[in-house]
Write an enzyme that holds these catalytic residues in place. Structure first.
Site: not given
Ligand SMILES: Cc1cc2nc3c(=O)[nH]c(=O)nc-3n(C[C@H](O)[C@H](O)[C@H](O)COP(=O)(O)OP(=O)(O)OC[C@H]3O[C@@H](n4cnc5c(N)ncnc54)[C@H](O)[C@@H]3O)c2cc1C
Ligand SMILES: *[C@@H]1O[C@H](CO)[C@@H](O)[C@H](O)[C@H]1NC(C)=O
Ligand SMILES: *[C@@H]1O[C@H](CO)[C@@H](O)[C@H](O)[C@H]1NC(C)=O
Ligand SMILES: *[C@@H]1O[C@H](CO)[C@@H](O)[C@H](O)[C@H]1NC(C)=O
Ligand SMILES: *[C@@H]1O[C@H](CO)[C@@H](O)[C@H](O)[C@H]1NC(C)=O
Ligand SMILES: *[C@@H]1O[C@H](CO)[C@@H](O)[C@H](O)[C@H]1NC(C)=O
Length: 542
Positions: A111, A118, A191, A483-484
């Site tokens: 999330g 998402s 990363y 991812n940003y």
């Molecule tokens: C506080 C914070 C710190 C962060 N630090 C870093 C960092 O150090 N390095 C880095 O690279 N990034 C970092 N990020 C960015 C992070 O990698 C992305 O926001 C990433 O997409 C988050 O994944 P999630 O599963 O938590 O998010 P979600 O919101 O659940 O998913 C992100 C996207 O991927 C899709 N998705 C999720 N799960 C699946 C699945 N199982 N199959 C297919 N699609 C899916 C979703 O639909 C959405 O489009 C950070 C973000 C935040 C908020």
């Protein structure tokens, strides 16, 4: 696209149907009937795993994995229902039924999506359901083969913790925020603090389990090398549902060293940042020095004043003596002293980078909701790649912009490249930002106030900062990190009917020339565009 996409949100009627009458024609009722028939054979009935908006747990299930409170308002467009599968058959049924009834499917793992994609929709008139991977949290570490299977709903913190339970000299090169979900993180590249030695998280994925648009369960060999290439960085919610990743673990020493050195303008921050730009990416692969720049309350005078502060956060894969010698030789301007350096285990360093106080037990990594990096603030982020050093005068302009907001409200987080990142070819994975990049900038803005005015003021600020930086960052295309997520750089504006040309606008910023290969893979594996959102790769035919 409109200059202020968030304004759209405010104009939207509440589209999630609040119809209480059991109306068989409602798309979600037809969807539910479909799920029932698809799953009648399943031992574990799916009905207990569905939360419609009349279910008393709907809000708590939805909110549990909302990591940007900006998309936790009464006007945010919410899902018709949430499915929390426990079994692959539940995922297969959800995909089949949402495709059959034309409902958009949004997969959620941790999330953390910056734009809330998402669990929310910025496009109006979208009826969508959330497939929440919260019950897929297993991590299985195999020390003998130095690999681990990580389920998509596990967090990076859970992965780190599971590795450390089994070994003190194995690790995984992933991000600084332990609550980030494996599902989204690996899908966008991922990363972290060891990227200069080991590359991205996606560079270390050796196998995966995916469910595709037809509901087939695929592994590396059955999905083929094209799809296996695309899923490691081509963006989530595009090629299928990631169920689990198999990753290669890396060796780390028993003791690593961290430091966090702060320098204000009065302590020559401008000169040190200027120097950092060219030093940080040339240093040996065993060290990363990240730099965060913020406005802070000044502690050096009795009067209340503010200043700009650069914080240099480093991980060195070795002991304190080694890092002191290295920095003394290569980056003496930083003025690093022994007292700045702390030796610890790798797992302790992950707790340190997540900003938990010293000596916090690593079990904190298992907590999915506590994140000191963003707190409870609403936020917006943007990103840039820098390929030529930026002059001190331009940096002074950045300080001026940071000064327009209150302390800690705006930030630049800068991650040096070089090392292994520069050795991996740009076409190796969808993530193209390799050799030639000095560092990545993440711009962030945070606010706590509710309402459209505060949102507009802060979002305007970050857009102005981004505009100010235009001449000094990568061009043609201006690179951005998947991812940003940033919908300002372009989005698929029409639900389900995205054109190649429209998607190319944002696509080449994230993927450069890898964009076309991603479109070819998408066309082959999901020609009907079952998996889609505001920034998913479209198939050619649409
Ligand atoms: C506080 C914070 C710190 C962060 N630090 C870093 C960092 O150090 N390095 C880095 O690279 N990034 C970092 N990020 C960015 C992070 O990698 C992305 O926001 C990433 O997409 C988050 O994944 P999630 O599963 O938590 O998010 P979600 O919101 O659940 O998913 C992100 C996207 O991927 C899709 N998705 C999720 N799960 C699946 C699945 N199982 N199959 C297919 N699609 C899916 C979703 O639909 C959405 O489009 C950070 C973000 C935040 C908020
Ligand atoms: C998962 O689904 C399959 C197929 O419906 C079923 O055979 C199996 O028992 C289910 N497993 C669990 C744990 O529910
Ligand atoms: C979302 O809002 C509800 C109240 O409407 C609140 O209880 C909850 O803590 C909020 N969650 C997040 C992550 O903002
Ligand atoms: C700042 O740099 C100047 C010269 O470049 C040096 O004389 C001074 O000691 C430095 N100040 C601090 C606080 O390091
Ligand atoms: C996670 O941390 C939050 C905030 O400190 C706390 O309220 C919650 O109980 C913790 N959850 C678990 C499972 O420990
Ligand atoms: C800075 O100081 C002001 C005035 O004392 C205070 O209101 C504010 O909370 C401080 N900000 C931070 C981030 O410490």
């Amino acid at each position: 696209m409109p200059r202020h996409p968030f304004l759209l949100l405010l104009l939207l009627p509440l589209l999630c149907s609040h119809n209480t009458a059991a109306d068989d024609d409602q798309p979600h009722n037809r969807f539910l009937q479909c799920l029932d028939s698809e799953n009648s054979a399943a031992a574990d009935s799916i009905s207990k795993l569905i939360y419609t908006d009349t279910n008393p747990s709907y809000s708590s299930v939805l909110q549990f994995s909302i990591r940007n409170p900006r998309f936790n308002t009464s006007t945010t467009l919410k899902p018709l229902l949430i499915v929390t599968p426990r079994n692959i058959s539940h995922i297969q049924a959800t995909i089949k039924c949402s495709a059959k009834h034309g409902l958009q499917l949004r997969v959620r793992s941790g999330g953390h999506d910056y734009e809330g994609l998402s669990y929310a929709s910025l496009l109006p008139n979208v009826q969508f359901i959330v497939l929440d991977m919260i019950n897929f949290q297993d991590v299985a570490v195999d020390v003998a083969s130095k690999t681990a299977w990580v389920q998509a709903g596990a967090t990076l913190g859970q992965l780190y913790y599971a590795i450390a339970q089994k070994s003190s000299t194995l690790a995984f090169p992933a991000g600084v925020c332990p609550t980030v979900g494996a599902g989204g993180y690996f899908s966008g590249g991922g990363y972290g603090t060891m990227q200069r030695k080991h590359g991205l998280a996606a560079d270390n994925v050796v196998d995966a389990v995916f469910i595709d648009a037809k509901g087939r369960t695929l592994g590396r060999s059955s999905m083929g090398e094209d799809m296996f290439w695309a899923v490691r960085g081509g963006g989530g919610n595009t090629f299928g549902v990631a169920v689990a990743w198999k990753v290669k673990l890396v060796a780390v020493p028993e003791k690593v060293t961290v430091f966090r050195v702060r320098r204000t303008l009065e302590q020559n921050a401008t000169k040190i940042v200027h120097r950092w730009q060219t030093v940080a990416n040339e240093l040996p692969q065993d060290i990363i020095i990240m730099a965060t720049i913020q406005k802070v309350n000044s502690t050096s005078t009795a009067q209340l004043t503010t200043t700009i502060q650069a914080t240099f956060n480093a991980l060195f894969l070795g002991g304190a003596e080694g890092v002191l010698k290295l920095i003394g030789d290569k980056f003496p301007e930083l003025g690093l002293v022994k007292e700045d350096c702390t030796e610890m285990s790798w797992i302790e360093s992950t707790v340190h980078f997540a900003r938990f106080p010293a000596n916090t037990p690593p079990a904190i990594l298992l907590n999915r909701t506590i994140t000191l990096l963003t707190g409870s603030a609403k936020y917006k982020g943007k990103s840039d790649y820098v390929q030529k050093p930026i002059s001190e005068t331009v940096w002074e302009g950045v300080w001026k912009k940071l000064d327009e907001l209150g302390p800690l409200a705006g930030a630049l987080v800068m991650i040096p490249y070089g090392g292994k990142m520069a050795e991996i070819p740009a076409s190796s994975l969808p993530f193209p930002h390799r050799a030639g990049n000095l560092f990545l900038i993440q711009y962030d803005v945070f606010w706590n106030e509710d309402g459209a005015e505060a949102e507009e003021r802060h979002v305007d600020w970050i857009r102005e900062m981004y505009s100010y930086m235009t001449p000094y960052v990568s061009q043609n295309p201006r690179g951005a990190y998947m991812n940003y997520r940033d919908l300002d750089i372009g989005m698929n504006a029409v639900e389900g009917k995205t054109s190649y040309r429209e998607a190319r606008v944002w696509g080449v910023k994230y993927f450069k020339s890898n964009f076309d290969r991603l479109v070819r893979v998408k066309t082959a594996v999901d020609p009907e565009n079952v998996f889609r959102n505001e920034q998913s790769i479209p198939p050619f035919s649409l």
